[in-house]
Design a protein around this motif. Structure first.
Motif, PDB file in Angstrom:
ATOM      1  N   PHE A 133      81.604  82.203  69.568  1.00 25.87           N
ATOM      2  CA  PHE A 133      82.033  81.650  70.564  1.00 25.87           C
ATOM      3  C   PHE A 133      83.401  81.147  70.590  1.00 25.87           C
ATOM      4  O   PHE A 133      83.907  80.449  69.786  1.00 25.87           O
ATOM      5  N   VAL A 134      84.306  81.659  71.451  1.00 20.88           N
ATOM      6  CA  VAL A 134      85.790  81.499  71.084  1.00 20.88           C
ATOM      7  C   VAL A 134      86.219  80.655  72.545  1.00 20.88           C
ATOM      8  O   VAL A 134      86.166  80.909  73.586  1.00 20.88           O
ATOM      9  N   GLN A 135      86.864  79.512  72.065  1.00 23.05           N
ATOM     10  CA  GLN A 135      87.105  78.558  72.940  1.00 23.05           C
ATOM     11  C   GLN A 135      88.651  78.623  73.172  1.00 23.05           C
ATOM     12  O   GLN A 135      89.536  79.203  72.673  1.00 23.05           O
ATOM     13  N   PRO A 136      89.187  78.164  74.569  1.00 24.31           N
ATOM     14  CA  PRO A 136      90.558  78.310  74.807  1.00 24.31           C
ATOM     15  C   PRO A 136      91.491  77.899  74.108  1.00 24.31           C
ATOM     16  O   PRO A 136      92.630  77.999  73.759  1.00 24.31           O
ATOM     17  N   ASN A 137      91.178  76.708  73.204  1.00 21.63           N
ATOM     18  CA  ASN A 137      92.186  76.127  72.311  1.00 21.63           C
ATOM     19  C   ASN A 137      92.134  76.804  71.158  1.00 21.63           C
ATOM     20  O   ASN A 137      92.984  76.465  70.134  1.00 21.63           O
ATOM     21  N   GLY A 138      91.673  77.921  70.791  1.00 21.39           N
ATOM     22  CA  GLY A 138      91.536  78.778  69.644  1.00 21.39           C
ATOM     23  C   GLY A 138      90.626  78.664  68.919  1.00 21.39           C
ATOM     24  O   GLY A 138      90.162  79.445  67.720  1.00 21.39           O
ATOM     25  N   SER A 143      91.379  82.649  75.375  1.00 18.84           N
ATOM     26  CA  SER A 143      92.034  83.039  76.611  1.00 18.84           C
ATOM     27  C   SER A 143      91.843  81.747  77.683  1.00 18.84           C
ATOM     28  O   SER A 143      91.553  80.558  76.955  1.00 18.84           O
ATOM     29  N   ASP A 144      91.836  82.040  78.780  1.00 21.95           N
ATOM     30  CA  ASP A 144      92.019  80.949  79.804  1.00 21.95           C
ATOM     31  C   ASP A 144      90.829  80.258  79.761  1.00 21.95           C
ATOM     32  O   ASP A 144      90.490  79.029  80.239  1.00 21.95           O
ATOM     33  N   ARG A 145      89.647  81.174  79.779  1.00 18.91           N
ATOM     34  CA  ARG A 145      87.976  80.516  79.649  1.00 18.91           C
ATOM     35  C   ARG A 145      87.561  80.798  78.339  1.00 18.91           C
ATOM     36  O   ARG A 145      87.708  81.871  77.641  1.00 18.91           O
ATOM     37  N   ALA A 146      86.518  80.186  77.920  1.00 18.08           N
ATOM     38  CA  ALA A 146      85.774  80.562  76.756  1.00 18.08           C
ATOM     39  C   ALA A 146      84.736  81.697  76.886  1.00 18.08           C
ATOM     40  O   ALA A 146      84.572  82.011  78.242  1.00 18.08           O
TER      41      ALA A 146
END
Length: 51
Positions: free
Chosen positions: A29-34, A14-17
């Motif tokens: 932990f899911v980061q904006p870059n995937g 998403s737009d934010r982690a």
């Protein structure tokens, strides 16, 4: 409630982690870059024993 493999695989950036809790302190932990990283915070008591 533990995080299932399906939930981890289907998590979208998403737009934010953001974090998805698995229990006992472990989280995904899911980061904006995937990218997806498993994290577990450690305390100093894990490394040192008091006598």
């Amino acid at each position: 409630m533990p995080l299932t493999e399906t939930q981890a695989r289907n998590s979208k950036p998403s737009d934010r982690a953001y974090k998805l809790a698995d229990g006992e302190g472990l989280f995904l932990f899911v980061q904006p870059n995937g990218s997806k990283l498993w994290r577990m915070p450690l305390s100093t008591s894990t490394f040192f024993t008091h006598s």
